[in-house]
Design an enzyme around this catalytic site. Structure first.
Site, PDB file in Angstrom:
ATOM      1  N   CYS A 182       0.735  -1.355   0.040  1.00  0.00           N
ATOM      2  CA  CYS A 182      -0.125   0.037   0.055  1.00  0.00           C
ATOM      3  C   CYS A 182       0.859   1.290  -0.197  1.00  0.00           C
ATOM      4  O   CYS A 182       0.330   2.330  -0.449  1.00  0.00           O
ATOM      5  CB  CYS A 182      -0.847   0.111   1.291  1.00  0.00           C
ATOM      6  SG  CYS A 182      -1.995  -1.308   1.198  1.00  0.00           S
ATOM      7  N   HIS A 230      -3.279   7.365   2.286  1.00  0.00           N
ATOM      8  CA  HIS A 230      -3.688   6.196   1.699  1.00  0.00           C
ATOM      9  C   HIS A 230      -4.877   5.855   2.211  1.00  0.00           C
ATOM     10  O   HIS A 230      -5.157   5.837   3.487  1.00  0.00           O
ATOM     11  CB  HIS A 230      -2.550   4.804   2.056  1.00  0.00           C
ATOM     12  CG  HIS A 230      -3.126   3.711   1.972  1.00  0.00           C
ATOM     13  ND1 HIS A 230      -3.407   3.177   0.728  1.00  0.00           N
ATOM     14  CD2 HIS A 230      -3.245   2.589   2.698  1.00  0.00           C
ATOM     15  CE1 HIS A 230      -3.732   1.864   0.717  1.00  0.00           C
ATOM     16  NE2 HIS A 230      -3.636   1.465   2.030  1.00  0.00           N
ATOM     17  N   ASN A 240      -9.950  -0.116  -0.318  1.00  0.00           N
ATOM     18  CA  ASN A 240      -8.530   0.125  -0.401  1.00  0.00           C
ATOM     19  C   ASN A 240      -7.864  -0.372  -1.279  1.00  0.00           C
ATOM     20  O   ASN A 240      -7.826  -1.842  -1.672  1.00  0.00           O
ATOM     21  CB  ASN A 240      -7.963  -0.693   1.160  1.00  0.00           C
ATOM     22  CG  ASN A 240      -6.374  -0.628   1.336  1.00  0.00           C
ATOM     23  OD1 ASN A 240      -5.815  -0.414   0.222  1.00  0.00           O
ATOM     24  ND2 ASN A 240      -6.141  -1.154   2.371  1.00  0.00           N
TER      25      ASN A 240
HETATM   26  N1  ACO Z   1     -18.456  -8.590   8.615  1.00  0.00           N
HETATM   27  C1  ACO Z   1     -19.097  -8.905   9.844  1.00  0.00           C
HETATM   28  N2  ACO Z   1     -18.355  -9.235  10.898  1.00  0.00           N
HETATM   29  C2  ACO Z   1     -17.056  -9.259  10.652  1.00  0.00           C
HETATM   30  C3  ACO Z   1     -16.645  -9.112   9.463  1.00  0.00           C
HETATM   31  C4  ACO Z   1     -17.150  -8.541   8.373  1.00  0.00           C
HETATM   32  N3  ACO Z   1     -16.773  -8.470   7.351  1.00  0.00           N
HETATM   33  N4  ACO Z   1     -15.151  -9.200   9.823  1.00  0.00           N
HETATM   34  C5  ACO Z   1     -14.963  -9.399  11.070  1.00  0.00           C
HETATM   35  N5  ACO Z   1     -15.864  -9.606  11.612  1.00  0.00           N
HETATM   36  C6  ACO Z   1     -16.278 -10.032  13.041  1.00  0.00           C
HETATM   37  C7  ACO Z   1     -15.120 -10.912  13.514  1.00  0.00           C
HETATM   38  O1  ACO Z   1     -15.231 -12.096  13.348  1.00  0.00           O
HETATM   39  C8  ACO Z   1     -15.281 -10.510  15.194  1.00  0.00           C
HETATM   40  O2  ACO Z   1     -16.206 -11.291  15.474  1.00  0.00           O
HETATM   41  P1  ACO Z   1     -16.239 -12.045  16.991  1.00  0.00           P
HETATM   42  O3  ACO Z   1     -16.169 -10.880  17.833  1.00  0.00           O
HETATM   43  O4  ACO Z   1     -17.315 -13.036  17.155  1.00  0.00           O
HETATM   44  O5  ACO Z   1     -14.902 -12.935  16.872  1.00  0.00           O
HETATM   45  C9  ACO Z   1     -15.851  -9.080  15.176  1.00  0.00           C
HETATM   46  O6  ACO Z   1     -16.209  -8.900  13.741  1.00  0.00           O
HETATM   47  C10 ACO Z   1     -14.703  -8.157  15.643  1.00  0.00           C
HETATM   48  O7  ACO Z   1     -13.485  -8.537  14.608  1.00  0.00           O
HETATM   49  P2  ACO Z   1     -12.275  -7.589  14.771  1.00  0.00           P
HETATM   50  O8  ACO Z   1     -11.131  -7.702  13.857  1.00  0.00           O
HETATM   51  O9  ACO Z   1     -11.867  -7.326  16.231  1.00  0.00           O
HETATM   52  O10 ACO Z   1     -13.115  -5.889  14.406  1.00  0.00           O
HETATM   53  P3  ACO Z   1     -12.295  -4.584  14.265  1.00  0.00           P
HETATM   54  O11 ACO Z   1     -13.042  -3.718  15.054  1.00  0.00           O
HETATM   55  O12 ACO Z   1     -10.718  -4.635  14.697  1.00  0.00           O
HETATM   56  O13 ACO Z   1     -12.128  -4.301  12.733  1.00  0.00           O
HETATM   57  C11 ACO Z   1     -11.088  -4.175  10.836  1.00  0.00           C
HETATM   58  C12 ACO Z   1     -11.625  -5.136  11.751  1.00  0.00           C
HETATM   59  C13 ACO Z   1     -11.911  -3.336  10.111  1.00  0.00           C
HETATM   60  C14 ACO Z   1     -10.065  -5.148   9.783  1.00  0.00           C
HETATM   61  C15 ACO Z   1      -9.982  -3.190  11.690  1.00  0.00           C
HETATM   62  O14 ACO Z   1      -9.157  -4.334  12.323  1.00  0.00           O
HETATM   63  C16 ACO Z   1      -9.063  -2.632  10.629  1.00  0.00           C
HETATM   64  O15 ACO Z   1      -9.668  -1.514   9.867  1.00  0.00           O
HETATM   65  N6  ACO Z   1      -7.933  -2.876  10.866  1.00  0.00           N
HETATM   66  C17 ACO Z   1      -6.870  -2.239   9.596  1.00  0.00           C
HETATM   67  C18 ACO Z   1      -6.754  -2.941   8.508  1.00  0.00           C
HETATM   68  C19 ACO Z   1      -6.482  -2.202   7.142  1.00  0.00           C
HETATM   69  O16 ACO Z   1      -6.962  -1.138   7.087  1.00  0.00           O
HETATM   70  N7  ACO Z   1      -5.932  -3.299   6.631  1.00  0.00           N
HETATM   71  C20 ACO Z   1      -5.722  -2.983   5.212  1.00  0.00           C
HETATM   72  C21 ACO Z   1      -4.322  -2.990   4.649  1.00  0.00           C
HETATM   73  S1  ACO Z   1      -3.138  -2.112   5.756  1.00  0.00           S
HETATM   74  C22 ACO Z   1      -3.314  -0.592   5.492  1.00  0.00           C
HETATM   75  O17 ACO Z   1      -3.795  -0.225   4.282  1.00  0.00           O
HETATM   76  C23 ACO Z   1      -2.875   0.334   6.344  1.00  0.00           C
END
Ligand code: ACO
Length: 325
Positions: A115, A252, A282
């Site tokens: 990214c 980004h 993204n």
């Molecule tokens: N739909 C519904 N539920 C979901 C989904 C989905 N698509 N994805 C995960 N869940 C569930 C999980 O299974 C979990 O359930 P559980 O509590 O029963 O186990 C619950 O949601 C919470 O999951 P978390 O991973 O703790 O959720 P979080 O609030 O951390 O959000 C996310 C997840 C959106 C991925 C967040 O961590 C994030 O934005 N991280 C940054 C990742 C990113 O942007 N990556 C891109 C590449 S890196 C970059 O570009 C910087």
């Protein structure tokens, strides 16, 4: 003191025509529009058609940037293409773009910083121009990231999209002050200790296959806000500028919550943040030039404005770049 500055002469972008909404995804994996919007700010993303390759997206964006710059494509002496999803393991997708543009001189190569690719590529272009290696560089960020997704993994497949953005950058004399047009400073980082937090579980040397994206979302989130804010502080310290001097923040486009958190941390009001993640998702290396093109074409970013670019991605890699448009 007279210096050479790397000036943005034109920008362009391209998005595949197929739009996939959160509602569409809820029919593929166990997710909802509400969950995706609340956690990421993403409403929809563009997905490349079968047979539509990274080079096709890159070429379309490049042609738009060349037209915007009003140059003859033959002026380009270097093509730097940032991608994680090349058409083939080799040759570089950049040489396909070079051939399609009818360029048989200069150099064309890909770089891989996930990214952060476009910020890395712009920094390399800036170095090449300031040292006299290149005069006119076509910098591209292009991805068919959908091809790396595991469409059964709801934690990753809802986050990404496909697209391409490009810039033509050229050397111009500057006075060596912050009033100059062009790139004023750039700062790149990586830390391989975190390579397992966001990666693809395949590759030519390990599995002889492409693999799929795997991510520890919370860990990525935590590092993103801190690392990005630090890299931005570095750019401001290097120039003596402050957050108040920034006209536009073009980050980004990973996740609305990361963008909001970063802007807050560095003291930038939301109205200065260019946000396209809602409609693009993204798009990895394509996200910064796609956002830049959007804000230039809709008239927000004007000549003379101070623009802050930043990115963070797998590796981890991250960086920031300040430019006067
Ligand atoms: N739909 C519904 N539920 C979901 C989904 C989905 N698509 N994805 C995960 N869940 C569930 C999980 O299974 C979990 O359930 P559980 O509590 O029963 O186990 C619950 O949601 C919470 O999951 P978390 O991973 O703790 O959720 P979080 O609030 O951390 O959000 C996310 C997840 C959106 C991925 C967040 O961590 C994030 O934005 N991280 C940054 C990742 C990113 O942007 N990556 C891109 C590449 S890196 C970059 O570009 C910087």
């Amino acid at each position: 003191m007279s210096v050479i500055r790397t000036v943005v002469a034109g920008v362009g972008s391209y998005l595949p025509s197929r739009v996939v909404t959160n509602e569409d995804l809820s029919k593929v994996v166990d997710t909802t529009d509400e969950w995706i919007v609340e956690r990421t700010g993403i409403h929809s993303r563009h997905i490349a058609a079968d047979g539509e390759l990274t080079s096709h997206l890159a070429l379309a964006a490049a042609r738009n940037a060349i037209a915007d710059a009003g140059i003859d494509a033959q002026e380009i002496d270097t093509i730097i293409l940032a991608t994680t999803t090349p058409d083939n393991t080799f040759p570089a997708t950049a040489v396909t773009v070079q051939a399609e543009l009818g360029l048989y001189h200069g150099a064309a190569f890909d770089i891989q910083a996930v990214c952060s690719g476009f910020v890395y590529a712009m920094t390399i272009a800036d170095t090449f121009i300031r040292t006299g290696q290149s005069k006119t560089v076509l910098v591209i960020g292009a991805e068919t990231f959908s091809r790396l997704l595991d469409w059964t993994d709801r934690t990753t497949c809802v986050l990404f999209g496909d697209g391409a953005g490009a810039a033509i950058v050229k050397g111009e004399q500057g006075a060596g002050t912050n009033a100059d047009r062009g790139i004023l400073t750039a700062h790149l980082h990586s830390d391989g200790r975190y390579k397992d937090k966001l990666y693809v579980d395949g590759g030519p040397s390990s599995t002889q296959s492409t693999g799929h994206v795997r991510m520890e979302g919370r860990e990525v989130f935590r590092h993103a806000v801190v690392n990005i804010a630090e890299a931005i502080s570095e750019s401001l310290a290097a120039t003596g500028l402050t957050a108040d001097d920034i006209d536009w923040f073009v980050p980004h486009q990973a996740n609305k919550r990361i963008l909001d958190g970063t802007a807050k941390r560095i003291g930038l009001p939301p109205e200065k943040v260019v946000m396209t993640v809602g409609e693009h998702g993204n798009t990895s290396a394509a996200s910064v030039p796609l956002a830049l093109d959007t804000a230039i074409k809709d008239g927000r970013i004007k000549s003379g404005d101070l623009v802050l670019l930043e990115a963070m991605g797998g590796g981890f890699t991250w960086g920031s770049l300040l430019l006067r448009f």
